[in-house]
Write a protein that holds these residues in place. Structure first.
Motif, short mmCIF file in Angstrom:
data_model
loop_
_atom_site.label_atom_id
_atom_site.label_comp_id
_atom_site.label_asym_id
_atom_site.label_seq_id
_atom_site.Cartn_x
_atom_site.Cartn_y
_atom_site.Cartn_z
N SER A 172 24.01 -49.57 48.01
CA SER A 172 25.15 -49.82 47.99
C SER A 172 25.51 -48.19 47.11
O SER A 172 24.75 -48.24 46.96
CB SER A 172 26.41 -51.06 47.24
OG SER A 172 26.10 -51.50 48.17
N ALA A 173 26.38 -47.73 47.24
CA ALA A 173 27.87 -46.56 46.40
C ALA A 173 26.45 -45.33 47.28
O ALA A 173 26.67 -44.41 46.37
CB ALA A 173 26.67 -46.21 44.91
N ALA A 174 26.31 -45.34 48.29
CA ALA A 174 25.57 -44.32 48.62
C ALA A 174 27.19 -43.08 49.08
O ALA A 174 27.73 -44.23 50.18
CB ALA A 174 25.27 -44.64 50.72
N VAL A 175 27.28 -42.11 48.73
CA VAL A 175 27.90 -41.54 49.00
C VAL A 175 27.71 -39.94 50.16
O VAL A 175 26.51 -39.57 49.74
CB VAL A 175 28.81 -40.46 47.74
CG1 VAL A 175 29.85 -40.00 48.34
CG2 VAL A 175 29.22 -41.53 47.03
N ALA A 176 28.56 -40.00 51.20
CA ALA A 176 28.04 -38.55 52.30
C ALA A 176 29.23 -38.06 52.34
O ALA A 176 30.48 -38.43 52.24
CB ALA A 176 27.44 -39.27 53.62
N VAL A 177 29.33 -36.84 53.04
CA VAL A 177 30.43 -35.84 53.26
C VAL A 177 29.99 -34.81 54.16
O VAL A 177 29.05 -34.63 54.81
CB VAL A 177 30.30 -34.78 51.84
CG1 VAL A 177 29.45 -34.25 51.55
CG2 VAL A 177 31.93 -33.83 52.87
N THR A 178 31.27 -34.89 55.44
CA THR A 178 30.75 -33.97 56.13
C THR A 178 32.11 -32.87 56.56
O THR A 178 32.93 -32.60 55.87
CB THR A 178 30.56 -34.47 58.17
OG1 THR A 178 31.97 -35.42 58.25
CG2 THR A 178 29.54 -35.66 58.40
N LYS A 179 31.47 -31.75 56.95
CA LYS A 179 32.26 -30.76 56.95
C LYS A 179 33.04 -29.84 55.47
O LYS A 179 33.96 -29.40 55.63
CB LYS A 179 33.76 -31.13 57.85
CG LYS A 179 34.25 -31.07 59.39
CD LYS A 179 34.54 -31.33 59.96
CE LYS A 179 34.53 -31.56 61.88
NZ LYS A 179 35.85 -31.77 62.18
N GLY A 180 31.97 -30.57 54.13
CA GLY A 180 32.37 -30.11 53.33
C GLY A 180 30.57 -29.92 52.80
O GLY A 180 29.84 -30.63 52.93
N THR A 181 31.25 -30.02 51.34
CA THR A 181 29.96 -30.48 50.21
C THR A 181 30.33 -30.77 49.01
O THR A 181 32.03 -30.52 48.22
CB THR A 181 29.22 -29.14 49.50
OG1 THR A 181 30.58 -28.03 49.08
CG2 THR A 181 28.96 -28.28 51.22
N LEU A 182 29.89 -31.89 47.75
CA LEU A 182 30.30 -32.85 47.04
C LEU A 182 29.99 -31.73 45.94
O LEU A 182 29.68 -31.16 45.85
CB LEU A 182 29.07 -33.93 47.19
CG LEU A 182 29.24 -34.80 47.88
CD1 LEU A 182 28.20 -36.03 47.82
CD2 LEU A 182 30.95 -35.77 48.07
N THR A 183 31.28 -31.95 44.88
CA THR A 183 31.55 -31.43 43.73
C THR A 183 31.13 -31.82 42.89
O THR A 183 30.90 -31.75 41.46
CB THR A 183 32.29 -30.58 43.84
OG1 THR A 183 33.96 -31.14 43.95
CG2 THR A 183 32.88 -28.70 45.02
N GLU A 243 34.24 -30.08 48.41
CA GLU A 243 35.51 -28.72 49.83
C GLU A 243 35.50 -29.05 50.60
O GLU A 243 33.53 -29.18 50.27
CB GLU A 243 35.20 -27.96 48.01
CG GLU A 243 35.48 -28.59 46.84
CD GLU A 243 35.69 -26.89 45.78
OE1 GLU A 243 34.71 -26.10 46.57
OE2 GLU A 243 36.25 -27.02 44.47
N ASP A 244 36.27 -28.27 51.30
CA ASP A 244 35.65 -27.58 52.79
C ASP A 244 34.71 -25.96 52.53
O ASP A 244 34.74 -25.53 51.11
CB ASP A 244 36.42 -27.78 53.59
CG ASP A 244 37.86 -27.14 52.75
OD1 ASP A 244 38.16 -26.31 52.11
OD2 ASP A 244 39.26 -27.69 53.51
N SER A 245 34.91 -25.25 53.57
CA SER A 245 34.56 -24.07 53.68
C SER A 245 35.73 -22.77 52.63
O SER A 245 35.17 -21.89 52.55
CB SER A 245 34.44 -23.33 55.30
OG SER A 245 35.02 -24.02 55.91
N GLU A 246 36.41 -23.81 53.39
CA GLU A 246 37.98 -22.76 52.28
C GLU A 246 37.94 -23.25 50.89
O GLU A 246 39.37 -22.50 50.40
CB GLU A 246 39.22 -23.05 53.09
CG GLU A 246 39.53 -22.75 55.08
CD GLU A 246 38.83 -21.37 55.19
OE1 GLU A 246 40.07 -20.53 54.27
OE2 GLU A 246 38.07 -20.74 55.53
#
Length: 418
Positions: A77-88, A130-133
């Motif tokens: 549990s507690a897995a975090v994933a992101v698409t079209k961006g990066t975790l900050t 955050e995304d690329s912008e």
């Protein structure tokens, strides 16, 4: 124009203007002239949506498990994933505010806790990406891990990294009764570098042991894998373990106790390395026969007859020795092979006098390395086999200690659930 006519004319004009104003305010059809109440500066809903979209981050954050989940895994549990961006940033806390350590991956695409979670605990997660912008996205979730009531664990032996004798089975005791034995057994694998076939046997709903047909091959490595996380062992009761254990098989030592000759032959790789005089169980308290595995070692321990059913008329133990030297357990019910300092030296090799244990000559204090009891203790490891013969008693039950070797291979395999 008379006053009456003037008033009627003004009233009619007001009604006409009012009708035009109502029509303009309520009409949704017709051609857009661009003129409105804002003086021609108004925008359509599509334009509003487009403007809002330009301000919204493209980053998409996913938290596992879903918000509000119960009975969540303590491992995955507690897995975090992101698409079209990066975790900050990712923050995880318990409901009382205690922070949970975790780490964002090198590519900043995922995060997970640094260690195993606690059972029956509610956690809160807050993630930012955050995304690329450079536009920020946020996601929050709260979940509760599986409770002890709704989970099971297996206590296993031997320990990871240990070196044991050739008779040491993998023995797993579950803290809840297992009804879905096949599913649980499928989540457990035992393999060995020797290539020996390994089979598992259920003694009851709480215990499963695994072993090869013959003793483990010396110097081999055995691997136990527990992949029980999320496995339903009984209705509404789930496994939480996800673990790999490796242990080493030492030299092949098997000792043969003969209650008739009152001698024990200690063998390694089939060759006798020492013969030791012994005193086994008396005719009234015979020692079990069969193959027994050393499961515990104590340099000194207390032995009280009352704990194993040997009591006097007053209910007190027939014996209570607080410093038995060099004791090694052979059964759950209380059979040991141990040093004996209270018996006359003449009994060893000549008379069976014990309450069922196998005694070796020793001294009080367990501090003389030259006694037979001390030598055998120092040269034995957990998992070594002691075979007891010619006592006149029954063969020890396979589940009384780690003694499944007293079942033949066909009987052993018949106890598998898969």
């Amino acid at each position: 124009m008379t006053d009456g006519k003037r008033r009627r004319g003004l009233t009619a004009a007001s009604a006409l203007l009012g009708g035009v104003m109502v029509l303009s305010a309520c009409s949704g059809g017709g051609e857009d002239t661009g003129s409105g109440g804002d003086g021609g500066k108004g925008t359509s809903q599509a334009q509003v949506d487009e403007a809002a979209a330009k301000k919204t981050s493209e980053a998409q954050i996913e938290i596992t498990p879903k918000d509000g989940s119960n009975n969540a895994s303590i491992n995955n549990s507690a897995a975090v994933a992101v698409t079209k961006g990066t975790l900050t940033e990712v923050k995880m806390t318990t409901t009382d505010g205690t922070a949970v350590e975790g780490e964002i991956s090198a590519d900043k695409k995922s995060w997970k806790p640094s260690g195993q979670l606690e059972r029956a605990t509610t956690y809160k997660l807050a993630a930012t990406a955050e995304d690329s912008e450079g536009r920020a996205a946020h996601e929050n979730a709260s979940f509760t891990t599986v409770s002890p009531t709704n989970s099971f664990i297996g206590t296993f032996t031997p320990d990871d990294g240990s070196t044991v004798g050739v008779g040491m089975p993998v023995s797993i005791n579950f803290d809840k009764a297992i009804t879905n034995k096949a599913e649980v057994q499928k989540g457990i694998t035992v393999s060995t570098t020797s290539g020996q076939e390994v089979a598992c046997h259920w003694f009851n709903a709480n215990r499963m042991d695994c072993r090869p047909e013959d003793y483990w091959q010396e110097s081999s490595t055995v691997t136990l894998k527990l992949a029980l996380d999320g496995v339903e062992g009984a209705e509404g009761v789930y496994g939480v373990q996800q673990k790999t254990v490796n242990f080493k098989i030492g030299r092949n030592q098997v000792s043969i106790v003969d209650a008739d000759t009152k001698q024990m032959k200690v063998t390694q790789n089939g060759k006798t390395i020492r013969t030791i005089p012994i005193s086994a169980g008396s005719p009234e308290n015979k020692t079990y026969e069969g193959k027994m595995v050393i499961s515990e070692k104590f340099k000194e321990t207390r032995m009280n007859g009352a704990t194993v059913g040997f009591t006097d008329d007053d209910g007190e133990g027939e014996y209570d020795i607080k410093d038995v030297p060099h004791a090694m357990r052979l059964s759950t019910s209380g059979t040991f092979i141990h040093g004996n300092y209270w018996g006359a030296k003449s009994i060893f090799g000549s008379a069976n006098t014990s309450h069922g244990c196998v005694g070796l000559a020793d001294v009080k204090g367990a501090d003389d390395p030259n006694t037979p009891g001390s030598w055998f203790y120092d040269n034995s490891i957990v998992g070594d086999v002691v075979v007891v013969q010619n006592t006149g008693d029954k063969t020890i039950a396979p589940d009384n200690g780690l003694n499944g070797w007293n079942m033949d291979w066909a009987q052993w395999k018949a106890g598998s659930a898969v």
